[in-house]
Each structure stands twice: as C-alpha cells, then as structure tokens.
Design a protein around this motif. Sequence first.
Motif, PDB file in Angstrom:
ATOM      1  N   HIS A  39       3.118   2.046   2.441  1.00  0.00           N
ATOM      2  CA  HIS A  39       1.704   2.469   2.287  1.00  0.00           C
ATOM      3  C   HIS A  39       2.191   3.167   3.238  1.00  0.00           C
ATOM      4  O   HIS A  39       1.257   4.679   3.388  1.00  0.00           O
ATOM      5  CB  HIS A  39       0.447   2.099   2.529  1.00  0.00           C
ATOM      6  CG  HIS A  39       0.283   0.453   1.071  1.00  0.00           C
ATOM      7  ND1 HIS A  39      -0.171   1.266  -0.213  1.00  0.00           N
ATOM      8  CD2 HIS A  39       0.282  -0.328   1.496  1.00  0.00           C
ATOM      9  CE1 HIS A  39      -0.089   0.021  -0.523  1.00  0.00           C
ATOM     10  NE2 HIS A  39      -0.248  -1.359   0.452  1.00  0.00           N
ATOM     11  N   LYS A  40       3.095   3.917   3.777  1.00  0.00           N
ATOM     12  CA  LYS A  40       3.148   4.336   4.540  1.00  0.00           C
ATOM     13  C   LYS A  40       4.831   5.379   4.483  1.00  0.00           C
ATOM     14  O   LYS A  40       5.711   5.719   5.399  1.00  0.00           O
ATOM     15  CB  LYS A  40       3.163   4.670   6.162  1.00  0.00           C
ATOM     16  CG  LYS A  40       1.941   3.638   6.636  1.00  0.00           C
ATOM     17  CD  LYS A  40       2.472   3.572   8.042  1.00  0.00           C
ATOM     18  CE  LYS A  40       1.123   2.892   8.350  1.00  0.00           C
ATOM     19  NZ  LYS A  40       0.624   2.075   9.986  1.00  0.00           N
ATOM     20  N   ILE A  41       4.919   5.696   3.281  1.00  0.00           N
ATOM     21  CA  ILE A  41       5.602   6.326   2.532  1.00  0.00           C
ATOM     22  C   ILE A  41       6.151   7.382   3.189  1.00  0.00           C
ATOM     23  O   ILE A  41       7.562   7.303   3.837  1.00  0.00           O
ATOM     24  CB  ILE A  41       5.938   7.018   1.001  1.00  0.00           C
ATOM     25  CG1 ILE A  41       5.702   5.341   0.291  1.00  0.00           C
ATOM     26  CG2 ILE A  41       6.726   7.467   0.900  1.00  0.00           C
ATOM     27  CD1 ILE A  41       5.397   5.581  -0.831  1.00  0.00           C
ATOM     28  N   PRO A  99      15.354  13.845   0.272  1.00  0.00           N
ATOM     29  CA  PRO A  99      14.949  13.171  -0.435  1.00  0.00           C
ATOM     30  C   PRO A  99      15.264  13.355  -2.224  1.00  0.00           C
ATOM     31  O   PRO A  99      15.604  15.176  -2.476  1.00  0.00           O
ATOM     32  CB  PRO A  99      13.032  13.844  -0.780  1.00  0.00           C
ATOM     33  CG  PRO A  99      13.610  15.040   0.264  1.00  0.00           C
ATOM     34  CD  PRO A  99      15.074  14.705   0.956  1.00  0.00           C
ATOM     35  N   ILE A 100      15.451  12.545  -2.816  1.00  0.00           N
ATOM     36  CA  ILE A 100      16.362  13.100  -4.630  1.00  0.00           C
ATOM     37  C   ILE A 100      15.071  12.654  -5.702  1.00  0.00           C
ATOM     38  O   ILE A 100      14.971  12.779  -6.614  1.00  0.00           O
ATOM     39  CB  ILE A 100      17.557  12.678  -4.316  1.00  0.00           C
ATOM     40  CG1 ILE A 100      17.166  11.003  -4.785  1.00  0.00           C
ATOM     41  CG2 ILE A 100      18.161  13.358  -4.201  1.00  0.00           C
ATOM     42  CD1 ILE A 100      18.389   9.938  -4.931  1.00  0.00           C
ATOM     43  N   ALA A 119       4.994  10.670  -5.452  1.00  0.00           N
ATOM     44  CA  ALA A 119       4.079  10.408  -3.829  1.00  0.00           C
ATOM     45  C   ALA A 119       3.862   9.096  -4.137  1.00  0.00           C
ATOM     46  O   ALA A 119       3.570   8.726  -2.868  1.00  0.00           O
ATOM     47  CB  ALA A 119       2.493  10.981  -4.424  1.00  0.00           C
ATOM     48  N   TRP A 120       3.868   8.407  -4.696  1.00  0.00           N
ATOM     49  CA  TRP A 120       3.880   6.990  -4.433  1.00  0.00           C
ATOM     50  C   TRP A 120       5.257   6.491  -4.183  1.00  0.00           C
ATOM     51  O   TRP A 120       4.791   5.421  -4.035  1.00  0.00           O
ATOM     52  CB  TRP A 120       2.713   6.596  -6.132  1.00  0.00           C
ATOM     53  CG  TRP A 120       4.187   6.603  -6.846  1.00  0.00           C
ATOM     54  CD1 TRP A 120       3.103   7.290  -7.587  1.00  0.00           C
ATOM     55  CD2 TRP A 120       4.732   5.726  -7.638  1.00  0.00           C
ATOM     56  NE1 TRP A 120       4.247   7.566  -9.044  1.00  0.00           N
ATOM     57  CE2 TRP A 120       4.950   6.113  -9.128  1.00  0.00           C
ATOM     58  CE3 TRP A 120       5.538   4.787  -7.568  1.00  0.00           C
ATOM     59  CZ2 TRP A 120       6.091   6.176  -9.730  1.00  0.00           C
ATOM     60  CZ3 TRP A 120       6.368   4.014  -8.487  1.00  0.00           C
ATOM     61  CH2 TRP A 120       6.937   4.416  -9.647  1.00  0.00           C
TER      62      TRP A 120
END
Length: 119
Positions: A13-15, A30-31, A35-36
């Motif tokens: 839950h701490k992406i 990041p590709i 958000a989730w």
Amino acid sequence: MKVKRIVANIETHKIDEAKHFYQDVLGMHPIMDHAWLTTYGTNEKMTVQISFASQGGSDTPTPDLSIEVDDVDTALERVKNAGYPIEYGPADEPWEVRRFFVRDPFGKLVNILTHMPSQ
C-alpha cells in the motif's frame, strides 16, 4: 502460443516507496503508472525466465527477485550509499556470477548480480 513477458508483482500500500529503491538507486524508470500500480523497467530486451529453487545457492535463502546488472560493484555502492543493509556478499560464486543480497523497502530479498567473464 508463446510467453512474451513475465512480470513480478509485489503487493504494497506504499507504492511510492518503490521509487527510491527501484528508480533512484537501481536506475529503472516508471513505464506504467495507474496510481494503484506502478511498473518500473528499462529499455533493455530481456529473456523470459522464471526460476524455482530450494535455496539461493551457497546455502543462502532463496531470493524473491534476481536483478542482473552490468556493473554489480557500482550497484553495491549505490545500494550502500542509499542506506540499505547488505544481507549477503558481495560474493564471487562458483557458477560465475558476482552478487549480493539486499532487501527492498517491502522486505523482498533481492539478488543483484552480474555474470563474470569465463576464465
């Protein structure tokens, strides 16, 4: 049918904490970001692989992930400088890899390695 890609999924839950370790320290970018779910990667072409192990080699715990890099000593320095404790290594293994283990922010044991030139 052929397998085109294998993706490791780590529940958290701490992406946002993935950014420091996987982007800032290991240099991935990041590709995909929904958000989730955020996926980090590189432009490198990789071989599709999945491993099953009873141990991690040299009687070490089986790592959750293995990440091959072009310069394991630079990766080791970056990981140490970022304050992540090394759990194993660095070690030159008899199967011609140099590696170390570190835990990511989610507690996953990560094997960071490079293949050594054959003697």
